[in-house]
Design a protein around this motif. Structure first.
Motif, short mmCIF file in Angstrom:
data_model
loop_
_atom_site.label_atom_id
_atom_site.label_comp_id
_atom_site.label_asym_id
_atom_site.label_seq_id
_atom_site.Cartn_x
_atom_site.Cartn_y
_atom_site.Cartn_z
N ASP A 1 0.85 -1.18 0.00
CA ASP A 1 0.00 0.00 0.00
C ASP A 1 0.89 1.24 0.00
O ASP A 1 2.13 1.14 -0.07
CB ASP A 1 -0.98 -0.01 1.17
CG ASP A 1 -0.32 0.10 2.54
OD1 ASP A 1 0.90 0.33 2.61
OD2 ASP A 1 -1.04 -0.03 3.54
N ARG A 2 0.29 2.42 0.09
CA ARG A 2 1.10 3.64 0.00
C ARG A 2 2.02 3.84 1.18
O ARG A 2 2.94 4.65 1.12
CB ARG A 2 0.20 4.85 -0.21
CG ARG A 2 -0.61 5.22 1.02
CD ARG A 2 -1.40 6.46 0.81
NE ARG A 2 -2.71 6.09 0.35
CZ ARG A 2 -3.61 6.95 -0.07
NH1 ARG A 2 -3.34 8.21 -0.11
NH2 ARG A 2 -4.78 6.55 -0.45
N ARG B 1 -4.34 0.60 -5.64
CA ARG B 1 -3.72 1.58 -6.53
C ARG B 1 -2.95 0.93 -7.67
O ARG B 1 -2.53 1.61 -8.60
CB ARG B 1 -2.83 2.55 -5.75
CG ARG B 1 -1.63 1.89 -5.15
CD ARG B 1 -0.88 2.85 -4.25
NE ARG B 1 0.33 2.24 -3.76
CZ ARG B 1 1.48 2.85 -3.68
NH1 ARG B 1 1.58 4.10 -4.04
NH2 ARG B 1 2.53 2.22 -3.22
#
Length: 144
Positions: free
Chosen positions: A102-103, A114
């Motif tokens: 994830d980010r 994403r």
């Protein structure tokens, strides 16, 4: 105060006119209302060799057609061959581990939202003439 507003408005109009004067279309001088010819769809190769990368962290190009690949919110056809659990059976390259982060760089058990829509970054290679002049040179040993 009123004169500042008038000067600001005139400056904004001048800047916007200059910006519009620089805008050009990839279609050339052809107007929107002109009778436009749709360009022919490029033929995609069935399969081809793995394509060289031109720069560090470039998303690899897809060496096969993606026309029949279903890719939407509920189904990612790319993962049927390229997922960690299936790539050994199919012989396809596996999805990069970075696609499972994830980010915040936390590892997930599924492809990160994403990174789910593969065709945002990965494109199918076709033999098509460039739309614009391009003098890009591969970085270092890439593209050799």
């Amino acid at each position: 105060m009123k004169s500042k507003f008038v000067v600001s408005a005139m400056l904004a109009a001048l800047v916007s006119m200059a910006a519009f004067a620089e805008v050009t279309s990839l279609r050339g001088d052809q107007g929107i209302s002109d009778n436009n010819q749709v360009s022919t769809i490029k033929q995609l190769p069935k399969n081809q060799d793995k394509l060289a990368l031109d720069y560090v962290n470039q998303p690899p190009l897809i060496p096969h057609s993606t026309v029949q690949v279903q890719l939407n919110v509920s189904n990612n056809g790319c993962l049927e061959c390229h997922d960690v659990s299936t790539y050994r059976k199919t012989g396809a390259p596996r999805v990069s581990p970075t696609h499972y982060m994830d980010r915040d760089n936390k590892m997930l058990t599924e492809v990160a939202p994403r990174r789910y829509f593969c065709l945002q970054c990965h494109v199918t290679q076709v033999d098509a003439k460039p739309l614009v002049v391009n003098d890009f040179k591969p970085a270092g040993k890439f593209g050799q």
